[in-house]
Each structure stands twice: as structure tokens, then as C-alpha cells.
Scaffold this motif. Structure first.
Motif, PDB file in Angstrom:
ATOM      1  N   VAL A  15       0.843  -1.203   0.000  1.00 47.16           N
ATOM      2  CA  VAL A  15       0.000   0.000   0.000  1.00 47.16           C
ATOM      3  C   VAL A  15       0.869   1.240   0.000  1.00 47.16           C
ATOM      4  O   VAL A  15       1.898   1.290   0.688  1.00 47.16           O
ATOM      5  CB  VAL A  15      -0.922   0.017   1.240  1.00 47.16           C
ATOM      6  CG1 VAL A  15      -1.832   1.245   1.215  1.00 47.16           C
ATOM      7  CG2 VAL A  15      -1.742  -1.263   1.329  1.00 47.16           C
ATOM      8  N   ARG A  16       0.428   2.258  -0.757  1.00 40.40           N
ATOM      9  CA  ARG A  16       1.119   3.540  -0.753  1.00 40.40           C
ATOM     10  C   ARG A  16       0.082   4.651  -0.592  1.00 40.40           C
ATOM     11  O   ARG A  16      -1.028   4.566  -1.110  1.00 40.40           O
ATOM     12  CB  ARG A  16       1.900   3.730  -2.058  1.00 40.40           C
ATOM     13  CG  ARG A  16       2.708   5.029  -2.101  1.00 40.40           C
ATOM     14  CD  ARG A  16       3.787   4.974  -3.166  1.00 40.40           C
ATOM     15  NE  ARG A  16       3.235   4.854  -4.515  1.00 40.40           N
ATOM     16  CZ  ARG A  16       4.005   4.758  -5.607  1.00 40.40           C
ATOM     17  NH1 ARG A  16       5.327   4.733  -5.485  1.00 40.40           N
ATOM     18  NH2 ARG A  16       3.453   4.654  -6.805  1.00 40.40           N
ATOM     19  N   GLY A  17       0.447   5.688   0.136  1.00 41.63           N
ATOM     20  CA  GLY A  17      -0.465   6.817   0.319  1.00 41.63           C
ATOM     21  C   GLY A  17      -0.041   7.669   1.498  1.00 41.63           C
ATOM     22  O   GLY A  17       0.891   7.320   2.249  1.00 41.63           O
ATOM     23  N   GLY A  18      -0.735   8.782   1.674  1.00 39.69           N
ATOM     24  CA  GLY A  18      -0.407   9.692   2.764  1.00 39.69           C
ATOM     25  C   GLY A  18      -0.743   9.163   4.131  1.00 39.69           C
ATOM     26  O   GLY A  18      -0.398   9.770   5.151  1.00 39.69           O
ATOM     27  N   ASN A  19      -1.409   8.018   4.186  1.00 39.82           N
ATOM     28  CA  ASN A  19      -1.749   7.387   5.462  1.00 39.82           C
ATOM     29  C   ASN A  19      -0.657   6.464   5.978  1.00 39.82           C
ATOM     30  O   ASN A  19      -0.738   5.996   7.125  1.00 39.82           O
ATOM     31  CB  ASN A  19      -3.035   6.575   5.308  1.00 39.82           C
ATOM     32  CG  ASN A  19      -2.920   5.495   4.249  1.00 39.82           C
ATOM     33  OD1 ASN A  19      -2.405   5.733   3.156  1.00 39.82           O
ATOM     34  ND2 ASN A  19      -3.396   4.298   4.546  1.00 39.82           N
ATOM     35  N   VAL A  20       0.345   6.173   5.173  1.00 35.35           N
ATOM     36  CA  VAL A  20       1.388   5.219   5.570  1.00 35.35           C
ATOM     37  C   VAL A  20       2.256   5.817   6.678  1.00 35.35           C
ATOM     38  O   VAL A  20       2.700   6.961   6.594  1.00 35.35           O
ATOM     39  CB  VAL A  20       2.248   4.819   4.367  1.00 35.35           C
ATOM     40  CG1 VAL A  20       3.425   3.944   4.808  1.00 35.35           C
ATOM     41  CG2 VAL A  20       1.410   4.079   3.338  1.00 35.35           C
ATOM     42  N   MET A  21       2.489   5.038   7.701  1.00 34.60           N
ATOM     43  CA  MET A  21       3.180   5.480   8.911  1.00 34.60           C
ATOM     44  C   MET A  21       4.504   6.176   8.623  1.00 34.60           C
ATOM     45  O   MET A  21       5.145   5.966   7.591  1.00 34.60           O
ATOM     46  CB  MET A  21       3.449   4.280   9.824  1.00 34.60           C
ATOM     47  CG  MET A  21       4.457   3.288   9.251  1.00 34.60           C
ATOM     48  SD  MET A  21       4.968   2.039  10.453  1.00 34.60           S
ATOM     49  CE  MET A  21       6.116   1.062   9.464  1.00 34.60           C
ATOM     50  N   LEU A  22       4.953   6.966   9.605  1.00 32.21           N
ATOM     51  CA  LEU A  22       6.284   7.554   9.553  1.00 32.21           C
ATOM     52  C   LEU A  22       7.352   6.477   9.725  1.00 32.21           C
ATOM     53  O   LEU A  22       8.454   6.593   9.196  1.00 32.21           O
ATOM     54  CB  LEU A  22       6.437   8.611  10.646  1.00 32.21           C
ATOM     55  CG  LEU A  22       5.490   9.809  10.593  1.00 32.21           C
ATOM     56  CD1 LEU A  22       5.740  10.718  11.794  1.00 32.21           C
ATOM     57  CD2 LEU A  22       5.646  10.584   9.292  1.00 32.21           C
ATOM     58  N   GLY A  23       7.008   5.450  10.522  1.00 33.67           N
ATOM     59  CA  GLY A  23       7.961   4.374  10.791  1.00 33.67           C
ATOM     60  C   GLY A  23       7.712   3.790  12.165  1.00 33.67           C
ATOM     61  O   GLY A  23       6.755   4.160  12.858  1.00 33.67           O
ATOM     62  N   TYR A  24       8.568   2.859  12.569  1.00 30.41           N
ATOM     63  CA  TYR A  24       8.489   2.249  13.892  1.00 30.41           C
ATOM     64  C   TYR A  24       9.413   3.000  14.848  1.00 30.41           C
ATOM     65  O   TYR A  24      10.546   3.331  14.496  1.00 30.41           O
ATOM     66  CB  TYR A  24       8.905   0.779  13.843  1.00 30.41           C
ATOM     67  CG  TYR A  24       7.996  -0.091  13.005  1.00 30.41           C
ATOM     68  CD1 TYR A  24       6.681  -0.330  13.388  1.00 30.41           C
ATOM     69  CD2 TYR A  24       8.456  -0.690  11.829  1.00 30.41           C
ATOM     70  CE1 TYR A  24       5.851  -1.141  12.627  1.00 30.41           C
ATOM     71  CE2 TYR A  24       7.636  -1.507  11.058  1.00 30.41           C
ATOM     72  CZ  TYR A  24       6.326  -1.719  11.462  1.00 30.41           C
ATOM     73  OH  TYR A  24       5.509  -2.504  10.702  1.00 30.41           O
ATOM     74  N   TRP A  25       8.949   3.233  16.041  1.00 32.50           N
ATOM     75  CA  TRP A  25       9.718   3.965  17.034  1.00 32.50           C
ATOM     76  C   TRP A  25      11.041   3.245  17.310  1.00 32.50           C
ATOM     77  O   TRP A  25      11.061   2.095  17.762  1.00 32.50           O
ATOM     78  CB  TRP A  25       8.913   4.101  18.327  1.00 32.50           C
ATOM     79  CG  TRP A  25       9.625   4.893  19.390  1.00 32.50           C
ATOM     80  CD1 TRP A  25      10.515   4.429  20.296  1.00 32.50           C
ATOM     81  CD2 TRP A  25       9.506   6.303  19.625  1.00 32.50           C
ATOM     82  NE1 TRP A  25      10.970   5.446  21.097  1.00 32.50           N
ATOM     83  CE2 TRP A  25      10.358   6.610  20.710  1.00 32.50           C
ATOM     84  CE3 TRP A  25       8.760   7.322  19.041  1.00 32.50           C
ATOM     85  CZ2 TRP A  25      10.479   7.905  21.210  1.00 32.50           C
ATOM     86  CZ3 TRP A  25       8.881   8.606  19.542  1.00 32.50           C
ATOM     87  CH2 TRP A  25       9.727   8.884  20.612  1.00 32.50           C
ATOM     88  N   ASN A  26      12.131   3.945  17.030  1.00 30.76           N
ATOM     89  CA  ASN A  26      13.472   3.448  17.341  1.00 30.76           C
ATOM     90  C   ASN A  26      13.764   2.086  16.702  1.00 30.76           C
ATOM     91  O   ASN A  26      14.536   1.302  17.237  1.00 30.76           O
ATOM     92  CB  ASN A  26      13.671   3.362  18.869  1.00 30.76           C
ATOM     93  CG  ASN A  26      15.140   3.385  19.245  1.00 30.76           C
ATOM     94  OD1 ASN A  26      15.976   3.940  18.535  1.00 30.76           O
ATOM     95  ND2 ASN A  26      15.478   2.756  20.362  1.00 30.76           N
TER      96      ASN A  26
END
Length: 514
Positions: free
Chosen positions: A360-371
């Protein structure tokens, strides 16, 4: 775009309309936002500056709503804690994100001493319950009454809004970082299909820590609707709340819907106010869907597929799609805010009908996993969120799930990673080795099932394994069934062939997952 934007609109346009209902306690938008601004002032005085993490572990309530909003108003980052976790699981997540303030209600007040001992960096505890304030904690009503309202900081856009924990394939939960833009993109995309209404009344029956219900919280904030809360899901409480408060919108997993429509007192309640039902986590059988439609005659139904990392939706099966039997077994098509593909191991898109991984691609995709930079890079490689779910797409773009590439079980709407359960079971002295799989269950969609190779001479029972797990992992992760075997099937490389373990349970099912 910022998450508190809707609060300002609600006060501007509907100040006297109902904002929250919690038992006998009701508040208008004007009253609610005034309390939020005052609580935000208190949080600032407690040291919550821009980007600082403020956590909450509690059952659903109007004060849960106020704490979420106040944290964002103050510029903080939300960390809603899974209320089904054990104390070590809670402490581990809060230590990882460096939470400095924690809100608890009466149910979770007893764990505060243990959390303080485990979290020396925890500066303040805020009690949002109705009972006695725990020793060393601050009563939320005192904070609201003595604090002056502060201006909304209005952090937004790509600023971090919350860290939402999901299961981890390494046995440790991962903190999913979602921005204001991530969450609002997903909400606006869903709203384009769901048509939220100013007069909507949403019932928080699913846990508010869960991103699915949190997304509905954001939806109601955006729409300026009414939040009705019950502490936790209970079918009779749902029926009573719908009738008393004329609830229009519900989010329930099929397991919950089944318990509601099959309740022996269902005919005692007027449910005609319900206009919209959103469900997910597993498909709804035609038989159950028929019963639900009969029980809620004025409602239209939508299914959403996604994950925490997608804030949380990727595809939507619309109300119109539910009327077509061809599409009802799918999870719908790409939502307006997403692009969805099915790819092979090389990440190249596959032909329609071929099974591969859903990305999936889009503006809803998370910034990432914490650390977790390595886990983030792996999940977001090539700019696409790799869901770990296997499926195929038809010529009209409808997506069909077939299997799960990553080792996860979804039971009653909760994610359970089998590695975590296996590592716990492996500590039992009677367990030589084990494998944990998801098998079909009429109540939970999937149940956690343990396949155990015992040490010579031992015959561990389900009750023994349950008692061993109960203090180590959350209750929903504990196996509900167990079988003892002499050996586990292995590949040439020595890897457990879980598909072989699952095969006899899933034969005859359209999907190998729920």
C-alpha cells in the motif's frame, strides 16, 4: 491539517450540541473544549512540551476523550496503551517511548506502584477515574478546576501525533509512529465513502486504545459529532446505549456483532437509530450479515481492511459492494486515499488473479516504527508499506485475502504474533518445543492454538499452560486450545512448516486467515 481542528469548528458552529455522554454525565462542545484547554494547560505545567509522550491506560470514558484531545492541544504525542497487556508489557512500551505522564482510571490505579518502580522517568500520574486518587497521583478534576485554559498549540502536518503499539514478529511489540497527516488522510478517505454527518452519534464500544476505534474518535472530532462511551464491550450495554442515546454509528468486529444480534434480549430494544456499521478484522458470513441487517434495518454496512501502520485503512468494501455476492468475500477496493498492489518477491506487480503480497502507498502510511530503523526500512522498502498479507486482485480492483505471510493471528480483532506466544510457552519446563498457529473459531474468527512437543514423560495440559502464561502475556494471546505431538513438521532448512500444521483446520474455508 491537525487533529484538534474539528474541536474549534464544533465550538464555533454547535457550541450547545452534545459532545460526550458517559453514564449520567453529559457535556456540550463548549463545555468539553473548555475542559480540554484547561487539561492541556495542566499537562504543559507537568512538563509536556511539544513532542513529549503522554500515555493512557484506561477503559473507555469521556475523560479518555478529553485526555486524548488535551494531549494533542498541548502539543504532546499520544501513547494509548493496550489495556489487556500485563504490567511488564505496559512498562516495556512506556520505557521505550520515554513516556513522562501517564493517565489511569480506577481499574488500573492498582498497577501504578509497579509501573513507577519500572519507569523511573515517569514524572506524573493523572487519575481520570471516579474513585479515590492513587497515592502520588493527581486527580483530573483538580487539574481542570485550577488550571487556566491555554491556546491550542496546533501541531500538525507531518508532526508525530501518536505512537500506537502493534505486535512484533520478534516477540516484542513495535511502536507505530503516525503523524497528524497520516491519521487525517485516512479519515478523510474513509469519510468520502462513509459520509459523516454533523448529527452523528458514535458509540465507543470497542476499546479506545485500539487504532480502529481511535480512527472513529478522530472521525467524530472532525465531524463535530457526539461521543457515547461504555467502559468496555458488552452486548447488553451496547443495546441499551443504542436505544437510550439514539446511536447512529457503530464499529464492531464480527465477533461482537454476533454477540449483539444473538443476545436473548435483542427484541427488547429499539435499534432503528443506527445508520452505519463499520466492521473489520474478519469477514462476516452471509448468515451473520443477514441477521445483522434484520436487526439493524436502517443501517448500511462497510468493511475496512488495513493495519495500524496504515492509520488504519487501505481498502473499503462499501455498502453497495455488500449488495453484490461476487464482492462480499473480498475486502473491497483501494480507498480514495490509497494505492494498492499485489506484488511478487521482487516487488514487481503481479497479473490480476495471481497471489502475492499486498502493498500500500499513500499519505496514510506510517512515519515508521519507534526506534526501529531496520524494521522501518524493511516494511517501507520502495516507498510501499508491505502488509505481510497474501492475496490477489480481480479485474475490477477488488482485493481478496488468502493467507498471512507474517506469523500473525487475529483473534477477536486483536493481533497476536505467534513468536511471542511460542517464546513464552518454551519457558515451561514440560515443553520441549512448540508452534503457535491461528485456527478457525466461530466466536473469535481465529483462536490461538498451540502445537506442543513435550519433554519425555511430560503431558502438559491446556490449564497448566494457561496458568503459566497468564502472568507473562496478555490474556488474548494465551492459547485457547492445545495439541501434543511427537514432532513438528520441518522444512529441509529446519524451519517449522506451519502451513502443514494449519492445513487440516482451514480445509474448506475460502481463506486461510480471518
Amino acid at each position: 491539517m491537525y487533529l484538534t481542528q474539528g474541536l474549534h469548528r464544533a465550538v464555533q458552529q454547535r457550541p450547545g450540541a452534545l459532545a460526550t455522554v458517559c453514564g449520567e454525565r453529559t457535556r456540550t462542545h463548549a463545555e468539553s473544549v473548555d475542559r480540554i484547554a484547561r487539561l492541556a494547560g495542566a499537562l504543559r505545567s507537568l512538563g509536556v512540551a511539544d513532542g513529549d509522550r503522554a500515555a493512557i491506560v484506561a477503559l473507555n470514558s469521556d475523560r479518555y476523550h478529553e485526555y486524548l484531545a488535551a494531549t494533542l492541544w498541548a502539543g504532546g504525542v499520544l501513547v494509548p496503551v493496550n489495556s489487556r497487556w500485563t504490567v511488564p508489557e505496559i512498562a516495556d512500551s512506556l520505557a521505550e517511548v520515554g513516556a513522562q505522564v501517564l493517565a489511569v482510571d480506577d481499574v488500573f490505579a492498582p498497577i501504578v506502584p509497579a509501573l513507577r518502580q519500572a519507569l523511573p522517568g515517569l514524572r506524573s500520574v493523572v487519575s481520570i477515574g471516579d474513585g479515590p486518587t492513587p497515592e502520588g497521583a493527581l486527580a483530573v478534576e483538580d487539574l481542570v478546576s485550577v488550571s487556566e485554559p491555554v491556546d491550542d498549540v496546533r501541531r500538525g502536518g507531518d508532526d508525530l501525533a501518536g505512537v500506537f503499539y502493534t505486535g512484533g514478529t520478534t516477540g516484542r511489540a513495535k511502536g507505530v509512529m503516525l503523524s497528524h497527516r497520516n491519521l487525517l488522510t485516512a479519515i478523510m478517505g474513509g469519510a468520502a465513502v462513509a459520509e459523516p454527518r454533523l448529527e452523528s452519534t458514535y458509540l465507543h464500544a470497542a476499546p479506545m486504545f485500539h487504532l480502529a476505534d481511535f480512527a472513529m474518535w478522530v472521525t467524530e472530532v472532525v465531524a463535530g459529532g457526539t461521543h457515547v462511551t461504555i467502559p468496555a464491550f458488552d452486548p447488553l450495554a451496547v443495546l441499551a446505549a443504542v436505544q437510550e442515546h439514539r446511536v447512529t454509528d457503530l464499529l464492531l468486529v464480527p465477533t461482537m456483532l454476533q454477540l449483539v444480534v444473538d443476545h436473548p434480549r435483542i427484541d427488547d430494544f429499539d435499534l432503528t437509530s443506527v445508520r452505519q456499521v463499520l466492521y473489520g478484522a474478519s469477514p462476516m458470513s452471509d448468515a451473520l450479515l443477514g441477521r445483522v441487517m434484520k436487526t439493524l434495518p436502517n443501517a448500511r454496512f462497510m468493511q475496512a481492511y488495513g493495519m495500524t501502520e496504515l492509520a488504519p485503512s487501505a481498502t473499503i468494501l462499501t455498502a453497495a459492494d455488500h449488495e453484490d455476492p461476487r464482492h462480499r468475500r473480498s475486502v473491497g477496493r483501494a480507498a480514495y486515499h490509497t494505492e494498492v498492489r499485489v506484488v511478487g518477491p521482487d516487488d514487481a506487480e503481479l497479473p490480476r488473479g495471481a497471489v502475492g503480497e499486498i502493498v500500500v502507498r499513500g499519505g496514510n502510511v506510517m512515519l515508521g516504527y519507534w526506534n526501529r530503523p531496520e524494521a522501518t526500512a524493511a516494511a517501507l522498502r520502495g516507498g510501499w508499506m508491505h502488509t505481510g498479507d497474501a492475496g490477489w486482485m480481480d479485474d475490477e480492483g477488488y482485493v481478496y485475502l488468502t493467507d498471512r505471510l507474517k506469523d500473525m493471528i487475529i483473534t477477536g480483532g486483536e493481533n497476536v504474533y505467534s513468536v511471542e506466544v511460542e517464546s513464552t510457552l518454551a519457558q515451561h519446563p514440560a515443553v520441549a518445543t512448540c508452534a503457535v498457529i491461528g485456527v478457525p473459531d466461530e466466536t473469535w474468527g481465529e483462536r490461538v492454538h498451540a502445537v506442543v512437543v513435550p519433554v519425555p514423560g511430560a503431558t502438559p495440559t491446556l490449564a497448566e499452560l494457561h496458568d503459566f502464561c497468564v502472568e507473562r502475556i496478555a490474556g488474548f494471546k494465551i492459547p485457547k486450545s492445545v495439541e501434543l505431538v511427537e514432532a513438528l513438521p520441518l522444512s529441509a532448512a529446519g524451519k517449522v512448516l506451519k502451513r502443514e500444521l494449519r492445513k487440516p483446520y482451514w480445509e474448506g474455508h475460502e481463506r486461510a486467515v480471518h
